[in-house]
Enzyme design. Structure first.
Site, short mmCIF file in Angstrom:
data_model
loop_
_atom_site.label_atom_id
_atom_site.label_comp_id
_atom_site.label_asym_id
_atom_site.label_seq_id
_atom_site.Cartn_x
_atom_site.Cartn_y
_atom_site.Cartn_z
N LYS A 1 16.21 51.99 21.22
CA LYS A 1 17.17 50.88 21.32
C LYS A 1 17.45 50.42 19.89
O LYS A 1 16.53 50.06 19.15
CB LYS A 1 16.54 49.73 22.13
N THR B 1 23.78 44.06 14.77
CA THR B 1 25.10 43.65 15.23
C THR B 1 25.34 42.18 14.91
O THR B 1 26.45 41.78 14.56
CB THR B 1 25.25 43.89 16.74
N ALA B 2 24.28 41.38 15.01
CA ALA B 2 24.40 39.96 14.69
C ALA B 2 24.89 39.77 13.27
O ALA B 2 25.82 38.98 13.01
CB ALA B 2 23.05 39.27 14.89
N SER C 1 20.66 48.52 17.12
CA SER C 1 21.87 47.70 17.05
C SER C 1 23.10 48.60 17.05
O SER C 1 23.10 49.67 16.42
CB SER C 1 21.88 46.86 15.77
N HIS D 1 18.67 36.86 20.96
CA HIS D 1 17.73 36.86 22.08
C HIS D 1 17.53 35.45 22.65
O HIS D 1 18.47 34.69 22.79
CB HIS D 1 16.40 37.49 21.67
#
Length: 279
Positions: free
Chosen positions: A53, A111-112, A55, A155
């Site tokens: 997993k 991504t943030a 980004s 999150h």
């Protein structure tokens, strides 16, 4: 088979059945729990896990070796990253507050952070000051304690930031959705191209469907890896981040990914993407 994902409730919920032998035909998995900054890095290593997993922002760097799977990830609406400041720092939500300030982010290739850079280019005159990379669970305490001026959080921070005495400066998910009309691509599931990708995607989709059909079975596993979260916060996290795009990206999901990475590429923030490798 080696797999790496975060200990966050959405990931443990999604992968519980897969890693506990509850998906018929799936191989055994050796799990590594790691923060997103670590998994983004692992994906660049020659001996990285077969499945990870990461980004979506990190995808352009690894697409030659890893394929994007259409299931298991995090993409949606109303679930974007937040920029937080300490209460009292400003009485307004004026983005210019960040000019020349120190801002903590959870990963350089998250991504943030990519969304933050796209937003800041339009809204922060002269740009921010220093960017500090910090594990996401350390960001809110650092903002609260005045060690940094602002924090970019992801999150469960969406649900818990008021308890730290913090102020929401901007919801980058809302900004992205308003600006583009598209959902937000957050976390991608990738797998080495040498694998049987169709079977792997099917096993992960079955794991998602098993979790939805048997939510109580994964509860102990989820809570054991999110011990700092109250059960209701963990459930809210799952409800927000595990949605129809987790089961299958579909055309809307792929369209959102292409919009994000295309815009970022045009701005020189990520490498040019070979779109033929995306699907």
């Amino acid at each position: 088979m080696k797999i790496a994902f975060s200990p966050c409730p959405n990931d443990t919920f999604v992968f519980h059945a897969l890693v506990h032998g509850l998906v018929p035909g799936a191989p055994k998995f050796d799990v590594t729990f790691a923060d997103i900054d670590i998994t983004n890095s692992l994906a660049t290593k020659p001996n990285g896990p077969e499945v990870l997993k990461i980004s979506y922002a990190a995808l352009p760097w690894v697409l030659s070796n890893y394929a994007l799977l259409p299931t298991g990830g995090a993409l949606g609406r109303g679930c974007g990253p937040l920029v937080l400041t300490k209460n009292g720092l400003s009485d307004t939500n004026d983005p210019s507050l960040l000019s020349g300030r120190r801002v903590a982010v959870p990963s350089e290739r998250s991504t943030a952070y990519l969304l933050f850079r796209l937003w800041a280019a339009q809204n922060v005159p002269g740009g921010v000051g220093e960017i500090v990379i910090m594990p996401f669970n350390e960001i809110m305490p650092a903002v609260r304690d005045g060690l940094i001026d602002a924090g970019l959080v992801i999150h469960e921070a969406r649900f818990t930031y008021p308890s730290y005495g913090l102020n929401l400066l901007v919801d980058l998910g809302s900004w992205w959705e308003t600006d583009t009309g598209l959902p937000i691509p957050l976390g991608a599931i990738i797998a080495k191209r040498s694998l049987d990708l169709n079977s792997l995607a099917g096993w992960i989709r079955s794991s998602v469907e098993y979790a939805w059909a048997n939510p109580e079975e994964s509860r102990g596993y989820v809570l054991s890896h999110s011990q700092e979260l109250a059960p209701e916060v963990a459930q809210a996290h799952i409800d927000l981040y595990v949605n129809k795009f987790t089961a299958d990206l579909g055309e809307a999901g792929y369209g959102a990914i292409e919009a994000l990475l295309g815009r970022a590429s045009d701005e020189g923030l990520v490498p040019k993407v070979d779109w033929s490798l995306l699907r």
